[in-house]
Design a protein around this motif. Structure first.
Motif, PDB file in Angstrom:
ATOM      1  N   GLN B  13      -0.962   3.276   6.390  1.00 45.55           N
ATOM      2  CA  GLN B  13      -0.875   2.372   7.527  1.00 45.55           C
ATOM      3  C   GLN B  13       0.549   2.384   8.094  1.00 45.55           C
ATOM      4  O   GLN B  13       1.517   2.468   7.339  1.00 45.55           O
ATOM      5  CB  GLN B  13      -1.213   0.938   7.103  1.00 45.55           C
ATOM      6  N   PRO B  14       0.697   2.262   9.413  1.00 45.06           N
ATOM      7  CA  PRO B  14       2.048   2.177   9.987  1.00 45.06           C
ATOM      8  C   PRO B  14       2.645   0.787   9.798  1.00 45.06           C
ATOM      9  O   PRO B  14       1.927  -0.207   9.641  1.00 45.06           O
ATOM     10  CB  PRO B  14       1.807   2.474  11.474  1.00 45.06           C
ATOM     11  N   VAL B  15       3.956   0.741   9.802  1.00 44.54           N
ATOM     12  CA  VAL B  15       4.663  -0.542   9.731  1.00 44.54           C
ATOM     13  C   VAL B  15       4.211  -1.431  10.886  1.00 44.54           C
ATOM     14  O   VAL B  15       4.055  -0.981  12.018  1.00 44.54           O
ATOM     15  CB  VAL B  15       6.196  -0.310   9.811  1.00 44.54           C
ATOM     16  N   GLY B  16       4.010  -2.702  10.562  1.00 44.87           N
ATOM     17  CA  GLY B  16       3.610  -3.648  11.591  1.00 44.87           C
ATOM     18  C   GLY B  16       2.113  -3.793  11.784  1.00 44.87           C
ATOM     19  O   GLY B  16       1.664  -4.687  12.512  1.00 44.87           O
ATOM     20  N   SER B  17       1.345  -2.925  11.145  1.00 40.81           N
ATOM     21  CA  SER B  17      -0.116  -3.005  11.295  1.00 40.81           C
ATOM     22  C   SER B  17      -0.684  -4.023  10.304  1.00 40.81           C
ATOM     23  O   SER B  17      -0.047  -4.372   9.316  1.00 40.81           O
ATOM     24  CB  SER B  17      -0.747  -1.635  11.053  1.00 40.81           C
ATOM     25  N   PRO B  18      -1.907  -4.518  10.563  1.00 44.54           N
ATOM     26  CA  PRO B  18      -2.528  -5.470   9.636  1.00 44.54           C
ATOM     27  C   PRO B  18      -3.148  -4.758   8.440  1.00 44.54           C
ATOM     28  O   PRO B  18      -3.330  -3.540   8.444  1.00 44.54           O
ATOM     29  CB  PRO B  18      -3.600  -6.136  10.503  1.00 44.54           C
ATOM     30  N   LEU B  81       2.420  -5.253   8.165  1.00 42.18           N
ATOM     31  CA  LEU B  81       2.903  -4.577   6.975  1.00 42.18           C
ATOM     32  C   LEU B  81       4.377  -4.182   7.090  1.00 42.18           C
ATOM     33  O   LEU B  81       4.863  -3.826   8.172  1.00 42.18           O
ATOM     34  CB  LEU B  81       2.072  -3.329   6.704  1.00 42.18           C
ATOM     35  N   LEU B  82       5.044  -4.235   5.933  1.00 42.19           N
ATOM     36  CA  LEU B  82       6.420  -3.762   5.821  1.00 42.19           C
ATOM     37  C   LEU B  82       6.431  -2.491   4.970  1.00 42.19           C
ATOM     38  O   LEU B  82       5.500  -2.242   4.190  1.00 42.19           O
ATOM     39  CB  LEU B  82       7.289  -4.827   5.134  1.00 42.19           C
ATOM     40  N   LEU B  83       7.494  -1.715   5.087  1.00 42.76           N
ATOM     41  CA  LEU B  83       7.617  -0.509   4.250  1.00 42.76           C
ATOM     42  C   LEU B  83       7.528  -0.876   2.770  1.00 42.76           C
ATOM     43  O   LEU B  83       6.942  -0.139   1.963  1.00 42.76           O
ATOM     44  CB  LEU B  83       8.928   0.203   4.534  1.00 42.76           C
ATOM     45  N   SER B  84       8.108  -2.020   2.424  1.00 46.34           N
ATOM     46  CA  SER B  84       8.145  -2.441   1.022  1.00 46.34           C
ATOM     47  C   SER B  84       6.783  -2.853   0.479  1.00 46.34           C
ATOM     48  O   SER B  84       6.646  -3.127  -0.720  1.00 46.34           O
ATOM     49  CB  SER B  84       9.137  -3.603   0.864  1.00 46.34           C
ATOM     50  N   GLY B 106     -10.007  -3.268 -11.427  1.00 43.52           N
ATOM     51  CA  GLY B 106     -10.698  -2.345 -10.543  1.00 43.52           C
ATOM     52  C   GLY B 106      -9.941  -1.039 -10.447  1.00 43.52           C
ATOM     53  O   GLY B 106      -8.844  -0.902 -10.992  1.00 43.52           O
ATOM     54  N   PRO B 107     -10.500  -0.064  -9.716  1.00 43.06           N
ATOM     55  CA  PRO B 107      -9.882   1.259  -9.628  1.00 43.06           C
ATOM     56  C   PRO B 107      -8.605   1.287  -8.801  1.00 43.06           C
ATOM     57  O   PRO B 107      -7.847   2.242  -8.884  1.00 43.06           O
ATOM     58  CB  PRO B 107     -10.966   2.114  -8.980  1.00 43.06           C
ATOM     59  N   GLY B 108      -8.351   0.244  -8.003  1.00 44.97           N
ATOM     60  CA  GLY B 108      -7.116   0.155  -7.255  1.00 44.97           C
ATOM     61  C   GLY B 108      -7.160   0.789  -5.877  1.00 44.97           C
ATOM     62  O   GLY B 108      -8.015   1.627  -5.569  1.00 44.97           O
ATOM     63  N   THR B 109      -6.216   0.361  -5.027  1.00 34.44           N
ATOM     64  CA  THR B 109      -6.015   0.933  -3.694  1.00 34.44           C
ATOM     65  C   THR B 109      -4.567   1.386  -3.594  1.00 34.44           C
ATOM     66  O   THR B 109      -3.649   0.600  -3.818  1.00 34.44           O
ATOM     67  CB  THR B 109      -6.285  -0.103  -2.585  1.00 34.44           C
ATOM     68  N   ARG B 110      -4.384   2.663  -3.266  1.00 38.14           N
ATOM     69  CA  ARG B 110      -3.020   3.190  -3.066  1.00 38.14           C
ATOM     70  C   ARG B 110      -2.676   3.052  -1.598  1.00 38.14           C
ATOM     71  O   ARG B 110      -3.288   3.698  -0.752  1.00 38.14           O
ATOM     72  CB  ARG B 110      -2.930   4.653  -3.492  1.00 38.14           C
ATOM     73  N   LEU B 111      -1.707   2.179  -1.316  1.00 37.52           N
ATOM     74  CA  LEU B 111      -1.298   1.909   0.051  1.00 37.52           C
ATOM     75  C   LEU B 111       0.054   2.549   0.330  1.00 37.52           C
ATOM     76  O   LEU B 111       1.010   2.324  -0.410  1.00 37.52           O
ATOM     77  CB  LEU B 111      -1.201   0.393   0.296  1.00 37.52           C
ATOM     78  N   THR B 112       0.119   3.327   1.388  1.00 40.12           N
ATOM     79  CA  THR B 112       1.382   3.898   1.853  1.00 40.12           C
ATOM     80  C   THR B 112       1.635   3.366   3.249  1.00 40.12           C
ATOM     81  O   THR B 112       0.822   3.558   4.150  1.00 40.12           O
ATOM     82  CB  THR B 112       1.334   5.438   1.888  1.00 40.12           C
ATOM     83  N   VAL B 113       2.765   2.704   3.405  1.00 40.47           N
ATOM     84  CA  VAL B 113       3.155   2.187   4.707  1.00 40.47           C
ATOM     85  C   VAL B 113       4.201   3.132   5.285  1.00 40.47           C
ATOM     86  O   VAL B 113       5.237   3.406   4.639  1.00 40.47           O
ATOM     87  CB  VAL B 113       3.706   0.756   4.602  1.00 40.47           C
TER      88      VAL B 113
END
Lengths: 109, 114
Positions: B13-18, B81-84, B106-113
């Motif tokens: 997701q890009p920075v600033g997105s929900p 969203l923030l980079l952090s 749970g199996p988890g979600t890998r989020l990259t901002v």
């Protein structure tokens, strides 16, 4: 606030060597749990210790809970490549858990 | 038997997105539910926990929020969203009838901002 530290942070061992990770809490724990997280995976529950001085074994794994219920250890005898992963301890509050910093184990074949 | 589902598995997701991450549990009722975040190579940070519908306890002040609209559904959200916020997000449940007991993750979600 309550903190749970683990040492070492990383450990590389040759297959067949023993491994130990230590968990220390800043406060007395009602119980302590141990979890294993394989690379890329999610934590999986291993065991729970409740009594002061308790020792439990699971095959090659030995878990201890300190007399003061502020520390714990996990010892693996004769490590195998399947033991690779990060081992976490977790101290339980009323509803929530405080996880330790984890020890990442690598086993060299 | 009980199962726990998380989706999506990965997210960029890009920075600033929900953000909206969902977790559901099957095979049990009135579980205690948890959201954790794990930064790369780091430990588990407790973000939120819930002991019942509409009951949310926040552990870390941040731009994230959680909701529990149904007994076995737990949602993690952010308006911007923030980079952090990048990390591995894990949902977990525990049987509320036990005074102590293991958590099931749970199996988890890998989020990259980005």
């Amino acid at each position: 606030g309550q903190q749970v530290m683990q040492i070492p942070q990383y450990q590389h061992v040759q297959e067949g060597e023993d491994f130990t990770t230590y968990c220390n809490s800043s406060t007395t724990l009602s119980n302590i749990q141990w979890y294993k997280q394989r690379p890329g995976g999610h934590p999986v529950f291993l065991i729970q210790l409740v009594k002061s001085g308790e020792v439990k074994k699971q095959k090659r794994l030995t878990f201890q809970f300190g007399e003061a219920k502020k520390n714990s250890s996990l010892h693996i005898t004769a490590t195998q490549t399947t033991d690779v992963g990060t081992y976490f301890c977790a101290g339980q509050g009323t509803y929530k858990y405080i996880f330790g910093t984890g020890t990442r184990l690598k086993v060299l074949a | 038997s009980q199962t726990i589902h998380q989706w999506p598995a990965t997210l960029v997701q890009p920075v600033g997105s929900p953000l909206s991450l969902e977790c559901t549990v099957e095979g049990t009722s009135n579980p205690n539910l948890y959201w954790y975040r794990q930064a790369a190579g780091r430990g588990l940070q407790l973000l939120f926990y819930s002991v019942g519908i509409g009951q949310i306890s926040s552990e870390v002040p941040q731009n994230l929020s959680a909701s529990r609209p149904q007994d076995r559904q737990f949602i993690l959200s952010s308006k911007k969203l923030l980079l952090s916020d990048s990390g591995f997000y894990l949902c977990a449940w525990r049987n509320d009838r036990l005074t102590s007991g293991e958590q099931y993750f749970g199996p988890g979600t890998r989020l990259t901002v980005t």
